[in-house]
Write a protein that holds these residues in place. Structure first.
Motif, PDB file in Angstrom:
ATOM      1  N   VAL A   1      16.388   9.290 -23.030  1.00 53.27           N
ATOM      2  CA  VAL A   1      16.760   8.473 -24.699  1.00 53.27           C
ATOM      3  C   VAL A   1      15.790   7.115 -25.397  1.00 53.27           C
ATOM      4  N   LEU A   2      16.252   6.392 -24.185  1.00 46.20           N
ATOM      5  CA  LEU A   2      16.419   4.913 -23.924  1.00 46.20           C
ATOM      6  C   LEU A   2      14.085   5.081 -23.929  1.00 46.20           C
ATOM      7  N   PHE A   3      13.527   5.428 -23.215  1.00 48.21           N
ATOM      8  CA  PHE A   3      12.450   5.259 -22.944  1.00 48.21           C
ATOM      9  C   PHE A   3      11.634   6.773 -23.605  1.00 48.21           C
TER      10      PHE A   3
ATOM     11  N   VAL B   1      32.380   5.836 -23.753  1.00 44.33           N
ATOM     12  CA  VAL B   1      31.347   5.575 -22.468  1.00 44.33           C
ATOM     13  C   VAL B   1      30.958   6.794 -21.537  1.00 44.33           C
ATOM     14  N   ARG B   2      30.136   6.932 -20.717  1.00 47.02           N
ATOM     15  CA  ARG B   2      29.959   7.622 -20.329  1.00 47.02           C
ATOM     16  C   ARG B   2      29.183   7.260 -18.663  1.00 47.02           C
ATOM     17  N   GLU B   3      29.847   7.574 -17.278  1.00 48.28           N
ATOM     18  CA  GLU B   3      29.650   7.073 -16.262  1.00 48.28           C
ATOM     19  C   GLU B   3      28.895   8.781 -15.691  1.00 48.28           C
TER      20      GLU B   3
ATOM     21  N   LEU C   1      26.649   9.191 -11.675  1.00 44.72           N
ATOM     22  CA  LEU C   1      26.208   9.316 -10.622  1.00 44.72           C
ATOM     23  C   LEU C   1      23.831   9.370 -10.451  1.00 44.72           C
ATOM     24  N   LEU C   2      23.675   9.000  -9.994  1.00 42.88           N
ATOM     25  CA  LEU C   2      21.937   9.372  -9.811  1.00 42.88           C
ATOM     26  C   LEU C   2      21.967   9.136  -8.351  1.00 42.88           C
ATOM     27  N   LYS C   3      21.673  10.967  -8.441  1.00 45.72           N
ATOM     28  CA  LYS C   3      21.199  11.317  -6.985  1.00 45.72           C
ATOM     29  C   LYS C   3      19.170  11.376  -6.591  1.00 45.72           C
TER      30      LYS C   3
ATOM     31  N   PHE D   1      25.195   3.728  -9.183  1.00 47.15           N
ATOM     32  CA  PHE D   1      26.837   4.929 -10.394  1.00 47.15           C
ATOM     33  C   PHE D   1      26.478   3.838 -11.697  1.00 47.15           C
ATOM     34  N   ALA D   2      26.629   4.832 -12.808  1.00 44.58           N
ATOM     35  CA  ALA D   2      25.793   3.488 -13.816  1.00 44.58           C
ATOM     36  C   ALA D   2      27.030   4.122 -14.930  1.00 44.58           C
ATOM     37  N   ARG D   3      27.324   3.310 -15.929  1.00 47.80           N
ATOM     38  CA  ARG D   3      28.135   2.761 -16.414  1.00 47.80           C
ATOM     39  C   ARG D   3      27.862   2.704 -18.129  1.00 47.80           C
ATOM     40  N   SER D   4      27.295   3.605 -18.852  1.00 50.88           N
ATOM     41  CA  SER D   4      26.921   2.624 -20.116  1.00 50.88           C
ATOM     42  C   SER D   4      28.051   3.193 -21.326  1.00 50.88           C
ATOM     43  N   VAL D   5      28.182   1.742 -22.114  1.00 52.64           N
ATOM     44  CA  VAL D   5      29.360   1.993 -23.442  1.00 52.64           C
ATOM     45  C   VAL D   5      28.340   1.285 -24.858  1.00 52.64           C
TER      46      VAL D   5
ATOM     47  N   PRO E   1      19.429  12.444 -17.653  1.00 53.75           N
ATOM     48  CA  PRO E   1      19.617  11.302 -18.089  1.00 53.75           C
ATOM     49  C   PRO E   1      18.883  10.862 -18.739  1.00 53.75           C
ATOM     50  N   LEU E   2      19.814   9.323 -19.463  1.00 52.16           N
ATOM     51  CA  LEU E   2      20.058   8.214 -20.070  1.00 52.16           C
ATOM     52  C   LEU E   2      18.424   8.036 -20.678  1.00 52.16           C
ATOM     53  N   ALA E   3      17.821   7.936 -19.673  1.00 48.09           N
ATOM     54  CA  ALA E   3      16.160   7.289 -19.950  1.00 48.09           C
ATOM     55  C   ALA E   3      15.526   8.055 -21.012  1.00 48.09           C
TER      56      ALA E   3
ATOM     57  N   SER F   1      11.962   2.663 -16.434  1.00 45.69           N
ATOM     58  CA  SER F   1      12.645   3.726 -16.857  1.00 45.69           C
ATOM     59  C   SER F   1      13.173   3.948 -14.994  1.00 45.69           C
ATOM     60  N   LEU F   2      14.630   3.070 -14.566  1.00 49.69           N
ATOM     61  CA  LEU F   2      15.007   3.651 -13.380  1.00 49.69           C
ATOM     62  C   LEU F   2      15.094   4.646 -12.500  1.00 49.69           C
ATOM     63  N   SER F   3      15.092   5.827 -13.596  1.00 48.40           N
ATOM     64  CA  SER F   3      15.474   7.000 -12.899  1.00 48.40           C
ATOM     65  C   SER F   3      14.046   7.607 -12.456  1.00 48.40           C
ATOM     66  N   ALA F   4      13.269   7.414 -13.421  1.00 52.04           N
ATOM     67  CA  ALA F   4      11.800   7.398 -13.275  1.00 52.04           C
ATOM     68  C   ALA F   4      11.577   7.284 -11.485  1.00 52.04           C
TER      69      ALA F   4
ATOM     70  N   MET G   1      25.155  -0.853 -17.630  1.00 47.03           N
ATOM     71  CA  MET G   1      25.182  -1.475 -16.398  1.00 47.03           C
ATOM     72  C   MET G   1      24.973   0.159 -15.161  1.00 47.03           C
ATOM     73  N   GLU G   2      24.365  -0.432 -14.001  1.00 48.44           N
ATOM     74  CA  GLU G   2      23.723   0.572 -13.366  1.00 48.44           C
ATOM     75  C   GLU G   2      23.655  -0.299 -11.181  1.00 48.44           C
ATOM     76  N   VAL G   3      24.916   0.002 -10.272  1.00 46.02           N
ATOM     77  CA  VAL G   3      25.366  -0.771  -9.581  1.00 46.02           C
ATOM     78  C   VAL G   3      24.703   0.072  -8.343  1.00 46.02           C
TER      79      VAL G   3
HETATM   80  C1  LIG Z   1      19.090   4.053 -18.141  1.00 48.82           C
HETATM   81  C2  LIG Z   1      18.433   5.081 -17.308  1.00 48.82           C
HETATM   82  O1  LIG Z   1      18.937   5.512 -17.360  1.00 48.82           O
HETATM   83  C3  LIG Z   1      19.549   6.018 -16.380  1.00 48.82           C
HETATM   84  C4  LIG Z   1      20.595   7.217 -16.253  1.00 48.82           C
HETATM   85  C5  LIG Z   1      22.064   7.016 -17.338  1.00 48.82           C
HETATM   86  C6  LIG Z   1      22.983   8.073 -17.178  1.00 48.82           C
HETATM   87  O2  LIG Z   1      21.982   9.520 -18.009  1.00 48.82           O
HETATM   88  O3  LIG Z   1      23.433   8.056 -18.007  1.00 48.82           O
HETATM   89  C7  LIG Z   1      22.101   6.052 -17.200  1.00 48.82           C
HETATM   90  C8  LIG Z   1      21.841   4.475 -16.334  1.00 48.82           C
HETATM   91  C9  LIG Z   1      20.207   4.580 -16.067  1.00 48.82           C
HETATM   92  O4  LIG Z   1      20.617   4.038 -14.777  1.00 48.82           O
HETATM   93  C10 LIG Z   1      16.612   4.325 -16.581  1.00 48.82           C
HETATM   94  O5  LIG Z   1      16.860   5.348 -15.737  1.00 48.82           O
HETATM   95  O6  LIG Z   1      16.783   3.080 -16.642  1.00 48.82           O
END
Ligand SMILES: C=C(O[C@@H]1C=C(C(=O)O)C=C[C@H]1O)C(=O)O
Length: 183
Positions: free
Chosen positions: A107-109, A65-67, A69-71, A79-83, A103-105, A23-26, A162-164
């Protein structure tokens, strides 16, 4: 213009952050006191041709689409864009709809049955539409942006994330990034 590549072109700390697993968020949360997600846009919107191709969406390029900003401590760092296909946002990826500022994390992790395909990397140049979009969101964005993306699969449904990395290159020290850069 550089396209998506399986090769991580970035060096140093940025290169390590781009290819970091899990998880990038973590990881970002561990670099400061307060981690937050600002939702910019979310809903049924056009996909780019590139996204539609990556998702295997034919015909009208409409998707979910979900856009965001991670702060970290109020500083926008990603900046993240998930589609995903609209139908999948009502099925396998319906949990994305109710995320809000979580954060999307989450769900994903944390859920079973989700796999992640290989990471791809890309450098967005000063004339790219994406850089212009991010410049409208945040001040002080570098003139070139490093990005990564990968496909998460659940019940045969792809979600392209996508994570920028929008903080200055010097901030991305590994493993402890530094967001308040002093010259
Ligand atoms: C997939 C992750 O979730 C992060 C959070 C996101 C969101 O909340 O939309 C999107 C992409 C990621 O940067 C992660 O933390 O690895």
């Amino acid at each position: 213009m550089m396209r998506w590549t399986p090769y991580n072109f970035a060096q140093g700390g940025m290169g390590r952050w781009l290819q970091a697993t899990g998880s990038l968020s973590a990881r970002l949360a561990a670099t400061g006191k307060v981690f937050s997600v600002q939702v910019l846009r979310q809903g049924r919107m056009p996909l780019t041709e590139d996204e539609a191709q990556a998702l295997g969406v034919a015909g009208p390029r409409l998707g979910y689409v979900r856009e965001v900003l991670l702060k970290v401590d109020g500083v926008s760092v990603v900046f993240a864009r998930s589609v995903t296909a609209h139908a999948h946002s009502l099925g396998a990826w319906r949990s994305v709809r109710g995320l809000g500022t979580r954060p999307l994390a989450n769900v994903l992790f944390t859920r079973s049955g989700i796999t992640r395909q290989a990471m791809q990397y890309r450098q967005f140049g000063p004339h790219s539409a994406l850089l212009r979009q991010v410049q409208q969101l945040c001040a002080g964005v570098p003139r070139g942006l490093s990005a990564r993306r990968s496909v998460f699969m659940r019940q045969c449904a792809p979600l392209l994330v996508m994570e920028v990395f929008i903080a200055p290159q010097a901030a991305w020290r590994w493993p402890a990034a530094v967001w308040q850069i002093t010259d």
